[in-house]
Write an enzyme that holds these catalytic residues in place. Structure first.
Site, PDB file in Angstrom:
ATOM      1  N   LYS A  70       0.835  -1.211   0.000  1.00  0.00           N
ATOM      2  CA  LYS A  70       0.000   0.000   0.000  1.00  0.00           C
ATOM      3  C   LYS A  70       0.870   1.263   0.000  1.00  0.00           C
ATOM      4  O   LYS A  70       2.072   1.209   0.253  1.00  0.00           O
ATOM      5  CB  LYS A  70      -0.956  -0.028   1.192  1.00  0.00           C
ATOM      6  CG  LYS A  70      -1.854  -1.281   1.220  1.00  0.00           C
ATOM      7  CD  LYS A  70      -2.865  -1.317   0.078  1.00  0.00           C
ATOM      8  CE  LYS A  70      -3.387  -2.688  -0.293  1.00  0.00           C
ATOM      9  NZ  LYS A  70      -4.196  -3.414   0.607  1.00  0.00           N
TER      10      LYS A  70
HETATM   11  C1  LIG Z   1      -5.167  -4.649   0.819  1.00  0.00           C
HETATM   12  C2  LIG Z   1      -6.624  -4.513   0.880  1.00  0.00           C
HETATM   13  C3  LIG Z   1      -7.356  -4.808   2.049  1.00  0.00           C
HETATM   14  C4  LIG Z   1      -6.740  -5.516   3.217  1.00  0.00           C
HETATM   15  O1  LIG Z   1      -5.727  -4.839   3.827  1.00  0.00           O
HETATM   16  P1  LIG Z   1      -4.889  -5.612   4.953  1.00  0.00           P
HETATM   17  O2  LIG Z   1      -4.225  -4.495   5.700  1.00  0.00           O
HETATM   18  O3  LIG Z   1      -3.910  -6.466   4.216  1.00  0.00           O
HETATM   19  O4  LIG Z   1      -5.805  -6.386   5.776  1.00  0.00           O
HETATM   20  C5  LIG Z   1      -8.700  -4.532   2.097  1.00  0.00           C
HETATM   21  N1  LIG Z   1      -9.336  -4.019   1.036  1.00  0.00           N
HETATM   22  C6  LIG Z   1      -8.696  -3.739  -0.116  1.00  0.00           C
HETATM   23  C7  LIG Z   1      -9.479  -3.130  -1.241  1.00  0.00           C
HETATM   24  C8  LIG Z   1      -7.331  -3.995  -0.240  1.00  0.00           C
HETATM   25  O5  LIG Z   1      -6.718  -3.763  -1.399  1.00  0.00           O
END
Ligand SMILES: *Cc1c(COP(=O)(O)O)cnc(C)c1O
Length: 404
Positions: A196
């Protein structure tokens, strides 16, 4: 090979993590609490709780609101599995709805999907592009939908309408009508997973912005305890004199953030707007400029008078192709040593959800977006030379595949 999304690890991150390791305090402590305060100031929400992942944060909020068997939660068909899986964990039914050409959930489709069992709507800001929050907030406040709402818990009675729980895993720093993602709706959850924009390796944050008479500080304390087995004291408080005694108020979960994670987050947040988002926007602009001239290219929305993206991933679509052709283009791009991706395979196409009876034919826009989509790399360490390589490789490969 140009990788798809490596994290930005430099000396500043290493120094701050090392400082935490040497401090003797590695789990939730002063750095996590500082990171929460800075996130609150950044997003403009009322309060922020850091957790171990966005998935944990979303699930914690569904549990807090009392979502359970017999309830329905509206989720876009076009998202990562986390958004829907947490609903299944709570025993509730996932109600998928179709999206629009800009990849985000269709507000009209949400309106059609609301029933007396609907408890929560989970919009997702795909690729960092904020959803139409004014329209979504207006929808849940409509007298007709309020009258339909069947509150079962204290929290549901207090809100007395459908909760908007926004999945902002991609959109930290995105803006809507000048306001940052975090204070646009009841609750917003960020992800700090390694791929992210702002990463703590794994991690997430719950941005609380519930309307009166909710007291967001009190809810913060309740959720903090809920993220630590329902314990009345956290590890830091227990180290203080006389702090050994604690109570368990409920069978809570274990999804707190550590200070090791928070130390990465502190460095990343401090340089996020002036450095990270600036570089990401430059890369988006270069891609847009290069592909705009091709009739086959359909560019993603990433800024207009209303919204600004967080420039998470560049969702390029190729006009008029099917998914087999898209797959051939992706193979050709990989063969030329550039890593690309697809965001996302719609969830009704995944084995678990298909077996539950969902049918992708009911989500034609999600399917069309998916079939023609190729996600291009966007990250801080992607140099101008690498961007030029991506552009050349994509252009050559598309020309090659489309001509024969
Ligand atoms: C990455 C992601 C998540 C989950 O995030 P985590 O921190 O890995 O639990 C949830 N929703 C979307 C759209 C994502 O891309």
């Amino acid at each position: 090979m140009i990788p798809f999304s490596p994290p930005r690890i430099d000396q500043l991150i290493i120094d701050e993590v090392t400082d935490t390791l040497r401090s003797g305090w590695i789990t939730t402590g002063p750095k996590t609490k500082k990171f929460e305060k800075l996130l609150t100031a950044y997003g403009g929400q009322q309060s922020t709780l850091c957790v171990s992942s966005a998935s944990a944060g979303l699930e914690l909020m569904l549990r807090w609101f009392g979502v359970t068997a017999g309830d329905e939660v509206i989720v876009p068909a076009y998202t990562y599995a986390a958004t829907a899986n947490v609903v299944v964990h709570c025993g509730a039914r996932v109600v998928f709805v179709d999206v629009r050409e800009d990849f985000n959930v269709s507000v009209e489709a949400i309106a059609r999907a609301i029933t007396p069992r609907t408890k929560v709507i989970m919009p997702v800001d795909i690729a960092g592009w904020p959803c139409d929050y004014d329209a979504i907030n207006e929808l849940v406040s409509r007298p007709g939908f309020r009258a339909m709402f069947n509150p079962a818990t204290e929290e549901q009675k207090m809100l007395n309408r459908i909760l908007v729980l926004s999945d902002a895993a991609h959109s930290v720093g995105g803006r809507y009508h000048g306001r940052r993602v975090g204070n646009l709706t009841d609750i917003t959850v960020y992800s700090f997973h390694a791929v992210k924009n702002l990463t703590t390796a794994e991690g997430g944050a719950i941005c609380l912005n519930l309307p009166a008479p909710f007291d967001n500080e009190r809810i913060y304390s309740k959720l903090n305890s809920k993220s630590l087995h329902g314990q009345t004291k956290d590890a830091l408080a227990k180290t203080e004199a006389g702090g050994w005694r604690y109570d368990i108020l409920e069978p809570g979960y274990k999804c707190n953030m550590t200070d090791i994670q928070a130390s990465m987050g502190l460095v990343e947040l401090a340089r996020y707007d002036a450095d990270m988002l600036v570089r990401r926007k430059q890369i988006f602009d270069r891609y847009a400029e290069a592909f705009r001239v091709h009739a086959w290219a359909q560019l993603p929305d990433y800024e207009n008078e209303e919204k600004t993206s967080s420039y998470h991933v560049f969702l390029l679509r190729i006009r008029g192709i099917d998914s087999e052709t898209r797959d051939r283009i992706i193979s050709g791009i990989f063969a030329r040593e550039v890593a690309v991706n697809v965001h996302f395979v719609p969830l009704p196409m995944m084995t678990y959800y298909r077996n539950e009876g969902y049918d992708i034919a009911d989500y034609p826009v999600a399917f069309d977006n998916y079939s023609r989509e190729i996600s291009l790399p966007v990250y801080y360490d992607l140099t101008d030379e690498m961007v030029a390589v991506v552009i050349r490789v994509v252009t050559e490969t598309v020309a090659e595949v489309l001509c024969c």
